[in-house]
Design an enzyme around this catalytic site. Structure first.
Site, PDB file in Angstrom:
ATOM      1  N   HIS A  53       0.860  -1.188   0.000  1.00  0.00           N
ATOM      2  CA  HIS A  53       0.000   0.000   0.000  1.00  0.00           C
ATOM      3  C   HIS A  53       0.893   1.233   0.000  1.00  0.00           C
ATOM      4  O   HIS A  53       1.948   1.241   0.620  1.00  0.00           O
ATOM      5  CB  HIS A  53      -0.890   0.027   1.255  1.00  0.00           C
ATOM      6  CG  HIS A  53      -2.069   0.928   1.124  1.00  0.00           C
ATOM      7  ND1 HIS A  53      -1.979   2.276   1.325  1.00  0.00           N
ATOM      8  CD2 HIS A  53      -3.357   0.668   0.785  1.00  0.00           C
ATOM      9  CE1 HIS A  53      -3.175   2.819   1.130  1.00  0.00           C
ATOM     10  NE2 HIS A  53      -4.026   1.872   0.795  1.00  0.00           N
ATOM     11  N   ASP A  60      -8.022  -5.201  -0.002  1.00  0.00           N
ATOM     12  CA  ASP A  60      -8.514  -5.983  -1.150  1.00  0.00           C
ATOM     13  C   ASP A  60      -8.209  -7.465  -1.012  1.00  0.00           C
ATOM     14  O   ASP A  60      -8.788  -8.284  -1.713  1.00  0.00           O
ATOM     15  CB  ASP A  60      -7.886  -5.446  -2.435  1.00  0.00           C
ATOM     16  CG  ASP A  60      -8.437  -4.068  -2.756  1.00  0.00           C
ATOM     17  OD1 ASP A  60      -7.672  -3.103  -2.767  1.00  0.00           O
ATOM     18  OD2 ASP A  60      -9.667  -3.973  -2.922  1.00  0.00           O
TER      19      ASP A  60
END
Ligand code: SDX
Length: 433
Positions: free
Chosen positions: A309, A367
């Site tokens: 991320h 996700d």
């Protein structure tokens, strides 16, 4: 705390103001840098550049904090709902019972689609990607509701509440209608007495002979999934929405652009890519070990989808929360031994212990589990990213509103450093190589 940063450039020294946010985040205000020095800053991918100040969402990526309007995501996940968080993110406060009732009535009123839109949705080829249909349909709301898309909304938000409710409620119906029409199934129509998630699942899965009533666990898992996606400060798709909104474009046109940005596999498309990755690992008869080695080699396409991320350099707090809810949904669906889940656990175990991933701070992100949860609920893979868009809609709307009401609004227009050909004369076609 110094009030300014001193910058020495070409024998000049200039003082740049320091900005400090309510959570102690610090920035150097470079608004006058170019006029004072002729220099601009350069930051490929904007990883070190703040595009705005905002009061909506706070993230501390180093210690894994996420708060909507100051409320920790863990408390909201436990005590709130997607619709209540949508109100909180957009209007800044948790709604009173009257405000909540009024907001729910608006969402119920705007759940059905204009009959012209249902024909519009039916006109797409059956193999169309639902994200292509979603961005077109969301943008077309400006055509079906022209009084809400006059593009003179800047600082005039007379119709904002209605436009926001339309976007949040209809994105659900558009998704379900897309699912049904691409399968040749009859449309379902919203039930006024159903909750947001229950209505969505009804719109998706009810049949003329059988009303779909989700288990409490499935409805809660979906509610949690949407709540956890409601906003995430200046991510790629939200920045796109604000970029478009900064030109004065209406809400529907702006969030439609956000849908397109979200589609990319590095962003919202990752939840679908995670399942495709797990399925390909399973098809190779690999338990994940070989795939991890390939990802570490950095060769080819073997990237661990659902990991890493730009902001979280620690575990994504949303991944932790969604993982716990995932097991409850599995149990309520009677799903015991899911091979993809076993591979996912193996990948997570490796990523959390292998120095390649630990040194790059590649932890599971939101996700990683959300694809597994949607697959368990029965949502088809090509709709996974659409589900992310449904969850993110309140955040896009809230962030667009911050741009629209900003009295000192500036159109987003970044600079560049030109690295192309220097000046040269035109060459007639007969002299070209
Ligand atoms: C979302 O911004 C948001 O807030 C987004 C989001 C939201 O709510 O809006 O949180 C939602 O988009 C989550 C992210 C979903 N995407 C994925 O899961 C796709 C896989 N992840 C990566 O592609 C990547 O981690 C990004 C795009 C998410 C972040 O990329 P960065 O911060 O630009 O990191 P990078 O590409 O510069 O990589 C740093 C290093 C590189 O290795 P080296 O060049 O240093 O040797 O880490 C490696 C990368 O190769 N790396 C990975 C990896 N992600 C980064 N290696 C293997 N697998 C990965 N997933």
């Amino acid at each position: 705390m110094p009030k300014t940063a001193l910058l020495k450039l070409d024998e000049k020294e200039i003082a740049l103001p320091i900005i400090v946010g309510s959570e102690g985040e610090k920035a150097v205000d470079i608004a006058k840098l170019r006029s004072d020095t002729g220099y601009i800053t350069y930051d490929d991918g904007f990883g070190n550049t703040g595009s705005c100040t905002s009061n909506i969402t706070f993230i501390d990526g180093d210690i894994g904090i996420l708060r909507y309007r100051g409320y920790p995501i863990e408390q909201l996940a436990e005590k709130s709902s997607f619709v209540e968080c949508a109100y909180l993110v957009i209007y800044g406060e948790l709604p009173t019972s009257e405000q909540r009732a009024k907001f729910s009535r608006l969402l119920t009123k705007h759940a059905p689609l204009h009959e012209g839109m249902t024909r519009f949705l039916s006109s797409f080829p059956r193999e169309s990607h639902p994200m292509a249909i979603l961005s077109a349909a969301v943008n077309s709301l400006g055509a079906y509701y022209p009084h809400l898309a006059t593009n003179n909304h800047l600082h005039d938000l007379e119709h904002f509440d209605e436009a926001a409710a339309i976007a949040i409620s209809k994105v659900r119906t558009i998704t379900a209608h897309t699912y049904r029409v691409t399968r040749g199934l009859p449309f379902n129509y919203p039930r006024p007495n159903y909750g947001y998630c229950e209505n969505f699942l009804h719109l998706m899965f009810s049949e003329p002979y059988n009303e779909y009533i989700p288990t409490q666990e499935v409805a809660s898992a979906l509610n949690l999934f949407l709540l956890l996606h409601a906003d995430h400060e200046q991510n790629c798709s939200t920045s796109t929405v604000k970029m478009v909104g900064s030109s004065g474009a209406n809400l529907f046109a702006s969030v439609s652009a956000g849908v397109n940005a979200l589609w990319g596999p590095l962003h919202g498309g990752a939840n679908m890519a995670v399942i495709e990755m797990l399925k390909s690992i399973h098809a190779e008869g690999d338990d994940g070990t070989k795939f991890i080695e390939a990802a570490k080699s950095g060769k080819g396409e073997a990237r661990l989808m659902g990991f890493g991320h730009r902001v979280y350099k620690n575990y994504d707090p949303r991944a932790k929360i969604i993982k716990a809810s995932f097991y409850k949904a599995l149990a309520s669906l009677g799903i015991k031994n899911d091979p993809l889940l076993n591979i996912a656990m193996k990948l997570e175990e490796c990523a959390l212990s292998d120095d390649y991933f630990v040194s790059r701070k590649l932890y599971p992100n939101v996700d990683f589990y959300s694809g597994l949860i949607m697959r368990a609920i029965g949502i088809p893979e090509n709709i996974f990213t659409v589900m992310f868009a449904i969850g993110r809609m309140p955040g896009w709307i809230a962030q667009w509103r911050e741009v629209a009401v900003n009295p000192k609004l500036k159109i987003y227009r970044p600079r560049q450093i030109y690295t192309g050909k220097t000046v040269r004369d035109y060459v007639p076609v007969e002299q070209r190589q």
